[in-house]
Scaffold this active site. Structure first.
Site, mmCIF file in Angstrom:
data_model
loop_
_atom_site.group_PDB
_atom_site.id
_atom_site.type_symbol
_atom_site.label_atom_id
_atom_site.label_comp_id
_atom_site.label_asym_id
_atom_site.label_seq_id
_atom_site.Cartn_x
_atom_site.Cartn_y
_atom_site.Cartn_z
ATOM 1 N N GLU A 195 0.818 -1.233 0.000
ATOM 2 C CA GLU A 195 0.000 0.000 0.000
ATOM 3 C C GLU A 195 0.845 1.274 0.000
ATOM 4 O O GLU A 195 0.681 2.180 0.810
ATOM 5 C CB GLU A 195 -0.970 -0.026 1.192
ATOM 6 C CG GLU A 195 -1.903 -1.239 1.134
ATOM 7 C CD GLU A 195 -2.899 -1.327 2.282
ATOM 8 O OE1 GLU A 195 -3.037 -0.355 3.039
ATOM 9 O OE2 GLU A 195 -3.517 -2.400 2.416
ATOM 10 N N GLU A 310 -5.667 -10.724 -1.398
ATOM 11 C CA GLU A 310 -6.578 -10.516 -0.262
ATOM 12 C C GLU A 310 -8.040 -10.470 -0.725
ATOM 13 O O GLU A 310 -8.827 -9.669 -0.277
ATOM 14 C CB GLU A 310 -6.224 -9.218 0.478
ATOM 15 C CG GLU A 310 -4.782 -9.143 0.940
ATOM 16 C CD GLU A 310 -4.460 -7.867 1.692
ATOM 17 O OE1 GLU A 310 -5.387 -7.158 2.132
ATOM 18 O OE2 GLU A 310 -3.266 -7.557 1.853
HETATM 19 O O1 G3I Z 1 -5.973 -11.951 17.947
HETATM 20 C C1 G3I Z 1 -5.140 -11.036 18.658
HETATM 21 C C2 G3I Z 1 -5.417 -11.143 20.130
HETATM 22 O O2 G3I Z 1 -5.021 -12.436 20.595
HETATM 23 C C3 G3I Z 1 -4.634 -10.063 20.853
HETATM 24 O O3 G3I Z 1 -4.926 -10.106 22.221
HETATM 25 C C4 G3I Z 1 -5.017 -8.702 20.256
HETATM 26 C C5 G3I Z 1 -4.252 -7.577 20.919
HETATM 27 O O4 G3I Z 1 -2.965 -7.500 20.345
HETATM 28 O O5 G3I Z 1 -4.682 -8.668 18.864
HETATM 29 C C6 G3I Z 1 -5.422 -9.645 18.163
HETATM 30 O O6 G3I Z 1 -4.964 -9.610 16.833
HETATM 31 C C7 G3I Z 1 -5.512 -8.604 16.009
HETATM 32 C C8 G3I Z 1 -5.844 -9.269 14.687
HETATM 33 O O7 G3I Z 1 -6.247 -8.314 13.696
HETATM 34 C C9 G3I Z 1 -6.974 -10.293 14.856
HETATM 35 O O8 G3I Z 1 -7.152 -10.923 13.603
HETATM 36 C C10 G3I Z 1 -4.463 -7.526 15.796
HETATM 37 O O9 G3I Z 1 -4.279 -6.813 17.004
HETATM 38 C C11 G3I Z 1 -4.930 -6.573 14.702
HETATM 39 O O10 G3I Z 1 -3.889 -5.640 14.407
HETATM 40 C C12 G3I Z 1 -5.219 -7.369 13.441
HETATM 41 O O11 G3I Z 1 -5.707 -6.506 12.433
HETATM 42 C C13 G3I Z 1 -5.336 -6.916 11.096
HETATM 43 C C14 G3I Z 1 -4.970 -5.658 10.293
HETATM 44 O O12 G3I Z 1 -4.661 -6.000 8.942
HETATM 45 C C15 G3I Z 1 -3.761 -4.964 10.909
HETATM 46 O O13 G3I Z 1 -2.666 -5.847 10.890
HETATM 47 C C16 G3I Z 1 -6.513 -7.615 10.430
HETATM 48 O O14 G3I Z 1 -6.734 -8.881 11.080
HETATM 49 C C17 G3I Z 1 -6.212 -7.868 8.946
HETATM 50 O O15 G3I Z 1 -7.356 -8.387 8.286
HETATM 51 C C18 G3I Z 1 -5.789 -6.578 8.249
HETATM 52 O O16 G3I Z 1 -5.401 -6.946 6.942
HETATM 53 C C19 G3I Z 1 -5.048 -5.858 6.079
HETATM 54 C C20 G3I Z 1 -3.856 -6.304 5.230
HETATM 55 O O17 G3I Z 1 -2.767 -6.645 6.067
HETATM 56 C C21 G3I Z 1 -3.485 -5.227 4.227
HETATM 57 N N1 G3I Z 1 -4.632 -4.895 3.390
HETATM 58 C C22 G3I Z 1 -5.806 -4.445 4.164
HETATM 59 C C23 G3I Z 1 -6.228 -5.533 5.141
HETATM 60 C C24 G3I Z 1 -7.464 -5.123 5.907
HETATM 61 O O18 G3I Z 1 -7.176 -4.031 6.732
#
Ligand code: G3I
Length: 411
Positions: A195, A310
């Site tokens: 991105e 994705e």
């Molecule tokens: O599951 C953990 C939990 O155990 C923990 O206690 C908590 C606190 O740290 O975090 C939880 O994980 C979270 C995770 O999503 C759950 O799936 C992360 O904090 C959180 O940052 C994460 O967000 C992800 C996001 O990117 C940021 O990394 C999303 O899942 C993911 O779908 C999203 O994916 C992005 C791609 O990388 C780039 N393109 C866009 C896409 C959607 O935003």
């Protein structure tokens, strides 16, 4: 006894045609695994969809659909790998999404465990525990692993961008070298920079030419950080395939900026092997524009690989205000998903996959999650029910899955 999707999945380990035909299977007579969407036993030479009326395949009763193990990956085995995002939590819990991933996919992208804010939230301290676990799980099950992502402004701890450009470069090179070296031989594909393309098409403020005006761009003063990351990744693992990935490449203006960046990288001798098209689509997306993104890369950069990284199809087409401030978001469509929207999703994905199968530069197509309930789109841009993936919340295959795996399936 009520069969759960998990039970059905186990039951179908070595599925017979009878079980599948009981669900209204297709007319495919290629092998004993014929049935709903059963992948052809001989590779399908993709052609444009026939105009003759296909033999009727009665749509399966809703919520009572089972598919044979391997259906997804086998259907496309001569075209591309079928991938999905997965999380360490789901793998450790061995939840239904992890089971379906093992049964149906052959490429895994850790959804967040490989991002800088998870690997190195504190400078100089690297945590590989969760990432190692999910990577080794995938490899133990003969699945490719896509590393996502070495540089992404949304997952960059503040310390990365402190100091002079030279200090930022040294820190970035150390990070990339340490991470790529750690996974060398296990992760064979990296989204090196994610991105980084201008998003000027919305508000005219978030771009400097083709480059996105992110914290990285502002800290370095230009987009050279992209070059630094690719060069460090190549040096750390000469055998890994290095990708530049972005969303909305299905938008002609943004696609043009991405091509400009790839052109600049290649002119500078920066090693790039492929482009990752995220394809976070909506029901009203024109699939031909998505296919045009693949063609734009292939037409200008012969030999460059395309991945869909994705893929999901949201049931909402919100205005920008919903993404910026959760205002004017469209109302919840509810759960279960409306049948007409499921049909639209199936039609869109059938057209997209028919086109992807005709493009030899496409080597992996990954959905961003297994079951609808897994999706980031249930929280972003606002909390509501979305249905963007191939399996419903209970793990049942949706019309879209049947439509992309069975040319005779009637949507
Ligand atoms: O599951 C953990 C939990 O155990 C923990 O206690 C908590 C606190 O740290 O975090 C939880 O994980 C979270 C995770 O999503 C759950 O799936 C992360 O904090 C959180 O940052 C994460 O967000 C992800 C996001 O990117 C940021 O990394 C999303 O899942 C993911 O779908 C999203 O994916 C992005 C791609 O990388 C780039 N393109 C866009 C896409 C959607 O935003």
């Amino acid at each position: 006894m009520e069969f759960t999707a998990r039970d059905r999945l186990k039951l179908l380990g070595g599925a017979s045609a009878f079980l599948l035909s009981a669900c209204g299977g297709g007319s495919d007579n290629s092998s004993s695994t014929s049935g709903i969407g059963a992948g052809p036993s001989t590779p399908v030479t993709p052609t444009t969809p026939t105009t003759t009326t296909p033999p009727p395949t009665s749509p399966p009763p809703s919520g009572d659909v089972s598919i044979v193990d391997g259906l997804l990956r086998d259907t496309f085995t001569n075209n591309f790998k079928m991938g999905t995002a997965m999380t360490d939590n789901r793998v450790r819990a061995n939840d239904l999404s992890a089971e379906i991933a093992l049964a149906q996919f052959n490429s895994i992208t850790p959804e967040y465990e490989l991002k800088p804010d998870q690997i190195a939230p504190t400078e100089g301290v690297f945590n590989f525990v969760e990432a190692d676990r999910i990577v080794d799980w995938a490899l133990a099950n003969n699945m490719e692993v896509r590393g996502h992502a070495l540089v992404w402004h949304e997952a960059t701890p503040d310390y990365f961008l402190q100091g002079s450009p030279a200090q930022i470069r040294a820190r970035l090179e150390n990070y990339v070298t340490t991470v790529v070296d750690h996974f060398r031989g296990r992760i064979t594909i990296w989204d090196v920079a994610n991105e980084v393309t201008s998003v000027d098409l919305y508000n005219g403020t978030n771009g400097v030419g083709p480059d996105r005006d992110t914290a990285w761009f502002q800290a370095v003063g230009n987009a050279d950080y992209i070059d630094w990351a690719f060069l460090a990744a190549r040096a750390a693992d000469p055998n890994a395939q290095l990708f530049l990935s972005d969303y909305e490449t299905e938008n002609p203006m943004k696609r043009g900026w991405l091509i400009d960046i790839v052109r600049r990288l290649r002119a500078r001798g920066v090693p790039i092997d492929g482009v990752g098209h995220q394809f976070h689509l909506q029901l009203n997306t024109d699939p031909d524009q998505a296919l045009a993104a693949i063609d734009a890369v292939t037409n200008e950069f012969a030999g460059l690989i395309n991945h869909v990284t994705e893929l999901d199809v949201s049931f909402y087409t919100d205005p920008g205000s919903c993404w910026e401030s959760e205002t004017n978001c469209q109302p919840d469509v509810g759960n279960p998903a409306p049948a007409d929207m499921l049909a639209s999703q199936a039609t869109l994905l059938r057209t997209l996959f028919n086109g992807l199968m005709l493009r030899s530069s496409v080597e992996t197509v990954s959905f961003w999650g297994v079951r609808d309930g897994d999706s980031w789109l249930n929280e972003s841009p606002t909390v509501r029910s979305n249905h963007p993936l191939l399996f419903d919340r209970d793990g049942n295959p949706k019309p879209a899955l049947l439509a992309i795996t069975d040319p005779n399936y009637v949507i």
